[in-house]
Motif scaffolding. Structure first.
Motif, short mmCIF file in Angstrom:
data_model
loop_
_atom_site.label_atom_id
_atom_site.label_comp_id
_atom_site.label_asym_id
_atom_site.label_seq_id
_atom_site.Cartn_x
_atom_site.Cartn_y
_atom_site.Cartn_z
N ASP A 205 -4.99 -11.86 5.69
CA ASP A 205 -3.97 -10.84 5.36
C ASP A 205 -3.82 -9.87 6.52
O ASP A 205 -4.79 -9.56 7.23
N ALA A 206 -2.60 -9.33 6.66
CA ALA A 206 -2.39 -8.24 7.61
C ALA A 206 -2.89 -6.91 7.04
O ALA A 206 -3.07 -5.95 7.78
N HIS A 207 -3.09 -6.89 5.71
CA HIS A 207 -3.37 -5.62 5.00
C HIS A 207 -4.71 -5.69 4.25
O HIS A 207 -5.09 -6.75 3.76
N CYS B 230 -2.36 -14.12 2.14
CA CYS B 230 -1.16 -13.30 2.05
C CYS B 230 -0.28 -13.74 3.22
O CYS B 230 -0.66 -13.60 4.39
N ASP C 273 2.07 -12.62 4.79
CA ASP C 273 2.46 -11.66 5.84
C ASP C 273 1.40 -11.56 6.94
O ASP C 273 1.59 -10.84 7.93
MN LIG Z 1 -0.35 -8.48 3.35
#
Ligand SMILES: [Mn+2]
Ligand SMILES: N=CN[C@@H](CCC(=O)O)C(=O)O
Ligand SMILES: [Mn+2]
Length: 322
Positions: free
Chosen positions: A156-158, A244, A246
């Protein structure tokens, strides 16, 4: 609300009706209605959709991920069948979020995932916003029982460690899980510095989360990530993977709520997915945040379907017994 599988989704090009080497997934898939008693099959995997983007709405994101289970399954249908002899793949239908009832839908998803896992299947959850991961976790925990040490690997980027005083969203799941379950540890791969505030990095510190930044992953040899994954898995009884979309470069995955200009290369994520699902402790996978309404020429959907197929092809529990 549970929706049994729709045979109409599993269509596509037919190269031969008799030569099995020419078959695609739509010619092999079996339908599994979770409202009926389940048959036990030795080496089986099941897709379960989570048609929900209520978490994304609450998180001020771009809605559309609830369309992903139908879109990703349709893309999967067209892919060629390369699975080992004896493997059975099911479509177990979808859990659909109605009337903004996110928490209820997550509970329903958990029940569905637990049912698959308790029946010995490898589950592949097709979200949905990343709030999918919370329902997925509920099912994994139910199947494992309360004592098992569970490692959650998130690509995930987050961080998704936001506070949830105003209710759960697509940005709160891992904080919810870590608050309620002391036998879980969390490792996030692909974190973007510009995708998370300093407060979220501080939350990662407070919660003892392990993470690798996107630029660290991209610059270093992939073996460095493999070593960390191996070490993380060694401390747990079971591992679940959540993806995720993204985390991947916006060039390859534009169809998401929050695109990442410096996201990971698809081939790097494919390598991570292969490595993680081929680990004997990995029991379940989800793939989230595909937003077909913001996609360009279907490329995010196609990439998501490819990752799902990679998960099927490399799941240790689907390999022939040695
Ligand atoms: Mn994300
Ligand atoms: N699922 C996670 N979403 C990100 C969204 C970030 C953004 O919208 O920029 C998050 O909450 O941090
Ligand atoms: Mn996320």
């Amino acid at each position: 609300m549970y929706q049994p599988p729709d045979a109409g989704r599993w269509t596509g090009r037919i190269d031969s009706v008799s030569d099995e080497q020419a078959f695609r997934l739509h010619q092999r898939i079996r339908l599994l209605d979770l409202s009926q008693p389940l048959e036990t099959v030795e080496r089986a995997a099941a897709f379960i959709g989570f048609a929900c983007d209520e978490g994304v709405r609450r998180n001020q994101g771009r809605q559309g991920a609830k369309e992903a289970p139908a879109a990703v399954k349709a893309a999967l249908a067209r892919l060629p069948w390369h699975l080992p002899e004896g493997v059975v793949v099911y479509d177990a239908g979808d859990v659909v979020c109605v009337d903004e009832r996110l928490e209820q839908s997550q509970t329903e998803l958990g029940k569905a995932v637990a049912r698959l896992l308790k029946n010995g299947m490898a589950s592949i959850v097709i979200g949905g916003g990343h709030e999918t991961a919370y329902g997925h976790y509920l099912g994994v925990r139910e199947a494992l029982g309360p004592e098992a040490r569970l490692g959650i690997l998130n690509i995930d980027a987050h961080f998704d460690l936001r506070p949830y005083d105003d209710g759960p969203t697509s940005g709160t799941m891992f904080r919810q899980i870590l608050d309620q379950d002391e036998r879980v540890r969390y490792f996030c791969l692909g974190i973007q510095r510009l995708g998370n505030t300093a407060a979220l990095f501080a939350a990662a510190e407070t919660y003892g989360c392990r993470y690798m930044l996107e630029d660290e992953l991209t610059a270093g040899p992939i073996e460095a990530a493999y070593e960390q994954i191996e070490e993380f898995a060694a401390h747990h009884d079971a591992v679940m993977l959540t993806i995720c979309m993204d985390a991947i470069s916006a060039a390859a995955a534009p169809g998401v709520s929050a695109p990442s200009p410096f996201g990971l290369a698809p081939s790097l994520v494919r390598a991570l997915v292969r490595r993680i699902v081929s680990h004997p402790k990995t029991i379940s996978v989800d793939l989230c945040e595909v937003n077909p309404l913001w996609d360009e020429g279907g490329k995010t959907v196609a990439l998501a379907a490819a990752f799902c197929m990679e998960a099927l092809l490399h799941f240790r529990r689907l390999q022939p017994r040695r």
